[in-house]
Design a protein around this motif. Sequence first.
Motif, PDB file in Angstrom:
ATOM      1  N   GLY A 192     -27.439 -27.272  13.443  1.00 25.19           N
ATOM      2  CA  GLY A 192     -26.631 -27.688  14.406  1.00 25.19           C
ATOM      3  C   GLY A 192     -27.126 -28.433  15.387  1.00 25.19           C
ATOM      4  O   GLY A 192     -26.333 -29.527  15.965  1.00 25.19           O
ATOM      5  N   ARG A 193     -28.385 -28.248  15.556  1.00 25.95           N
ATOM      6  CA  ARG A 193     -29.197 -29.012  16.669  1.00 25.95           C
ATOM      7  C   ARG A 193     -29.091 -30.842  15.823  1.00 25.95           C
ATOM      8  O   ARG A 193     -29.391 -31.764  16.796  1.00 25.95           O
ATOM      9  CB  ARG A 193     -30.754 -28.179  16.746  1.00 25.95           C
ATOM     10  CG  ARG A 193     -30.280 -27.301  17.195  1.00 25.95           C
ATOM     11  CD  ARG A 193     -31.779 -26.472  17.517  1.00 25.95           C
ATOM     12  NE  ARG A 193     -32.562 -27.842  18.502  1.00 25.95           N
ATOM     13  CZ  ARG A 193     -33.743 -27.749  18.722  1.00 25.95           C
ATOM     14  NH1 ARG A 193     -35.224 -26.824  18.835  1.00 25.95           N
ATOM     15  NH2 ARG A 193     -34.518 -28.603  19.906  1.00 25.95           N
ATOM     16  N   LYS A 194     -29.345 -30.269  14.657  1.00 28.02           N
ATOM     17  CA  LYS A 194     -29.785 -32.328  13.490  1.00 28.02           C
ATOM     18  C   LYS A 194     -28.572 -33.287  14.000  1.00 28.02           C
ATOM     19  O   LYS A 194     -28.365 -34.162  14.118  1.00 28.02           O
ATOM     20  CB  LYS A 194     -29.916 -32.030  13.041  1.00 28.02           C
ATOM     21  CG  LYS A 194     -30.669 -32.791  12.043  1.00 28.02           C
ATOM     22  CD  LYS A 194     -31.938 -34.247  12.219  1.00 28.02           C
ATOM     23  CE  LYS A 194     -32.151 -35.430  11.705  1.00 28.02           C
ATOM     24  NZ  LYS A 194     -33.258 -36.287  12.608  1.00 28.02           N
ATOM     25  N   TRP A 195     -26.711 -32.303  13.100  1.00 31.18           N
ATOM     26  CA  TRP A 195     -25.741 -32.962  12.970  1.00 31.18           C
ATOM     27  C   TRP A 195     -25.039 -32.602  13.981  1.00 31.18           C
ATOM     28  O   TRP A 195     -23.735 -32.395  13.351  1.00 31.18           O
ATOM     29  CB  TRP A 195     -26.032 -32.728  11.997  1.00 31.18           C
ATOM     30  CG  TRP A 195     -26.937 -33.612  10.955  1.00 31.18           C
ATOM     31  CD1 TRP A 195     -27.371 -34.900  11.072  1.00 31.18           C
ATOM     32  CD2 TRP A 195     -28.237 -32.953  10.367  1.00 31.18           C
ATOM     33  NE1 TRP A 195     -28.831 -35.042   9.756  1.00 31.18           N
ATOM     34  CE2 TRP A 195     -28.906 -33.706   9.419  1.00 31.18           C
ATOM     35  CE3 TRP A 195     -28.399 -31.925  10.088  1.00 31.18           C
ATOM     36  CZ2 TRP A 195     -30.119 -33.549   8.924  1.00 31.18           C
ATOM     37  CZ3 TRP A 195     -29.300 -31.658   8.744  1.00 31.18           C
ATOM     38  CH2 TRP A 195     -30.026 -32.299   8.766  1.00 31.18           C
ATOM     39  N   LYS A 222     -17.383 -29.709  15.889  1.00 30.03           N
ATOM     40  CA  LYS A 222     -17.261 -28.239  16.655  1.00 30.03           C
ATOM     41  C   LYS A 222     -16.428 -27.923  15.611  1.00 30.03           C
ATOM     42  O   LYS A 222     -15.701 -27.889  15.143  1.00 30.03           O
ATOM     43  CB  LYS A 222     -16.878 -28.114  17.960  1.00 30.03           C
ATOM     44  CG  LYS A 222     -17.542 -28.789  18.979  1.00 30.03           C
ATOM     45  CD  LYS A 222     -18.946 -28.316  18.796  1.00 30.03           C
ATOM     46  CE  LYS A 222     -20.096 -28.875  19.948  1.00 30.03           C
ATOM     47  NZ  LYS A 222     -21.323 -29.236  19.587  1.00 30.03           N
ATOM     48  N   LEU A 223     -16.476 -26.765  15.354  1.00 27.73           N
ATOM     49  CA  LEU A 223     -16.115 -25.179  14.142  1.00 27.73           C
ATOM     50  C   LEU A 223     -15.400 -24.796  15.055  1.00 27.73           C
ATOM     51  O   LEU A 223     -14.252 -24.777  14.294  1.00 27.73           O
ATOM     52  CB  LEU A 223     -17.319 -23.977  13.635  1.00 27.73           C
ATOM     53  CG  LEU A 223     -17.053 -22.853  12.685  1.00 27.73           C
ATOM     54  CD1 LEU A 223     -16.359 -24.215  11.647  1.00 27.73           C
ATOM     55  CD2 LEU A 223     -17.727 -22.320  12.389  1.00 27.73           C
ATOM     56  N   ALA A 224     -15.244 -23.808  16.396  1.00 28.55           N
ATOM     57  CA  ALA A 224     -14.458 -22.921  17.107  1.00 28.55           C
ATOM     58  C   ALA A 224     -14.354 -23.670  17.821  1.00 28.55           C
ATOM     59  O   ALA A 224     -15.214 -22.909  19.134  1.00 28.55           O
ATOM     60  CB  ALA A 224     -14.309 -22.170  16.526  1.00 28.55           C
ATOM     61  N   PRO A 225     -14.238 -24.920  18.688  1.00 26.40           N
ATOM     62  CA  PRO A 225     -14.226 -25.570  20.566  1.00 26.40           C
ATOM     63  C   PRO A 225     -13.834 -24.158  21.287  1.00 26.40           C
ATOM     64  O   PRO A 225     -14.447 -24.216  22.101  1.00 26.40           O
ATOM     65  CB  PRO A 225     -14.124 -26.441  20.241  1.00 26.40           C
ATOM     66  CG  PRO A 225     -13.519 -26.677  19.028  1.00 26.40           C
ATOM     67  CD  PRO A 225     -12.875 -25.786  17.879  1.00 26.40           C
ATOM     68  N   HIS A 226     -12.718 -23.534  21.079  1.00 26.94           N
ATOM     69  CA  HIS A 226     -11.939 -22.887  22.263  1.00 26.94           C
ATOM     70  C   HIS A 226     -13.040 -21.827  22.263  1.00 26.94           C
ATOM     71  O   HIS A 226     -12.470 -20.602  22.961  1.00 26.94           O
ATOM     72  CB  HIS A 226     -10.167 -22.671  21.665  1.00 26.94           C
ATOM     73  CG  HIS A 226     -10.043 -24.311  21.796  1.00 26.94           C
ATOM     74  ND1 HIS A 226      -9.625 -24.808  23.383  1.00 26.94           N
ATOM     75  CD2 HIS A 226      -9.070 -25.010  20.721  1.00 26.94           C
ATOM     76  CE1 HIS A 226      -9.402 -25.748  23.133  1.00 26.94           C
ATOM     77  NE2 HIS A 226      -9.168 -25.712  21.587  1.00 26.94           N
ATOM     78  N   VAL A 227     -13.569 -21.007  20.806  1.00 33.39           N
ATOM     79  CA  VAL A 227     -14.216 -19.796  20.752  1.00 33.39           C
ATOM     80  C   VAL A 227     -15.778 -20.082  21.308  1.00 33.39           C
ATOM     81  O   VAL A 227     -15.789 -19.106  21.951  1.00 33.39           O
ATOM     82  CB  VAL A 227     -14.268 -18.942  19.108  1.00 33.39           C
ATOM     83  CG1 VAL A 227     -14.048 -17.714  19.310  1.00 33.39           C
ATOM     84  CG2 VAL A 227     -12.108 -19.449  19.152  1.00 33.39           C
ATOM     85  N   SER A 228     -15.949 -20.569  20.421  1.00 30.02           N
ATOM     86  CA  SER A 228     -17.621 -21.142  20.620  1.00 30.02           C
ATOM     87  C   SER A 228     -18.508 -22.248  20.148  1.00 30.02           C
ATOM     88  O   SER A 228     -18.632 -22.325  19.643  1.00 30.02           O
ATOM     89  CB  SER A 228     -18.292 -19.255  19.327  1.00 30.02           C
ATOM     90  OG  SER A 228     -19.981 -19.638  19.594  1.00 30.02           O
ATOM     91  N   PRO A 229     -18.113 -22.589  21.564  1.00 24.13           N
ATOM     92  CA  PRO A 229     -18.496 -24.662  21.381  1.00 24.13           C
ATOM     93  C   PRO A 229     -19.759 -24.989  21.271  1.00 24.13           C
ATOM     94  O   PRO A 229     -20.096 -25.583  20.889  1.00 24.13           O
ATOM     95  CB  PRO A 229     -18.311 -24.694  22.905  1.00 24.13           C
ATOM     96  CG  PRO A 229     -17.516 -23.623  23.920  1.00 24.13           C
ATOM     97  CD  PRO A 229     -17.805 -22.450  22.927  1.00 24.13           C
TER      98      PRO A 229
END
Length: 281
Positions: A160-163, A167-174
Amino acid sequence: MFKERVLTALVLAPLMIVGIFFLPLKQFAIFIAAIATIGAWEWANIAGYQKNWSRILYAVVVFVALYISARFLKVHEEYLIYYLGAGTLWWVVAFALVKQYPGGTDIWAARPIRALLGLCVLIPMWVGFMHLKTQPHSSLLIVYVMLIVWGADTGAYFAGRKWGNSKLAPHVSPGKSWAGFWGGLATTMVVALIFAACIDRWVDPMSVQEVLVLMAITVVTMVISVLGDLVESMMKRHRGIKDSSSLLPGHGGVLDRIDSMAAAVPVFSFFMLVFDWGLAG
């Protein structure tokens, strides 16, 4: 904050090691029930019950439900798969809820509904742990589920830090990204292959089919573990709180530490039963 996290981890790690490797079945059942009961006290807050007496009452209800489940399954072991199946089905429903968020909250926003959802999380978790504990090489199996969760978290963090742009679930866990998801999946696949190789060499020779079954169970468990984290994040976001409690300095609450495990354990146990997979004694 970092110092608090390290000190808390130094206390928790030995407790978990003792609980997993050294406690007999009955004491282990009480150990996990205690964790679930504390988690229930926190879930009551997530559900919207802010008064301490109502949170304690909910924790007592969960503990009693665990006790009734234990007594019932001791006599009717054949119903174990239904408990775990119901717990697995809940995570299918949870996926739909996360996918719809912030829409669809009218379905579960009422406090009694959110309280009921806590039972769907905590009771199957306890039942799943107990099933694993009764299996040959139970400690290895429990540690393996932990490695699936930790592998998913670790792989997700670095990928996640690299690429992590999408977003997987921007409204839940950005903070979660699709790159993190795939990184976590790749990491757990490596963990599964190493685990299978070690088991094949030192514990129980595994056929190619058994390895493939293990890989399949691992993939499903990893996906559901991510969902467990997302569900708690969704509930906390709806409630307007950051952590489930402040019981663990630097870490938040117990639920913040076990949300992924609470999802992974019953699902892993359920598919062990479905595929009749396990380690020989």
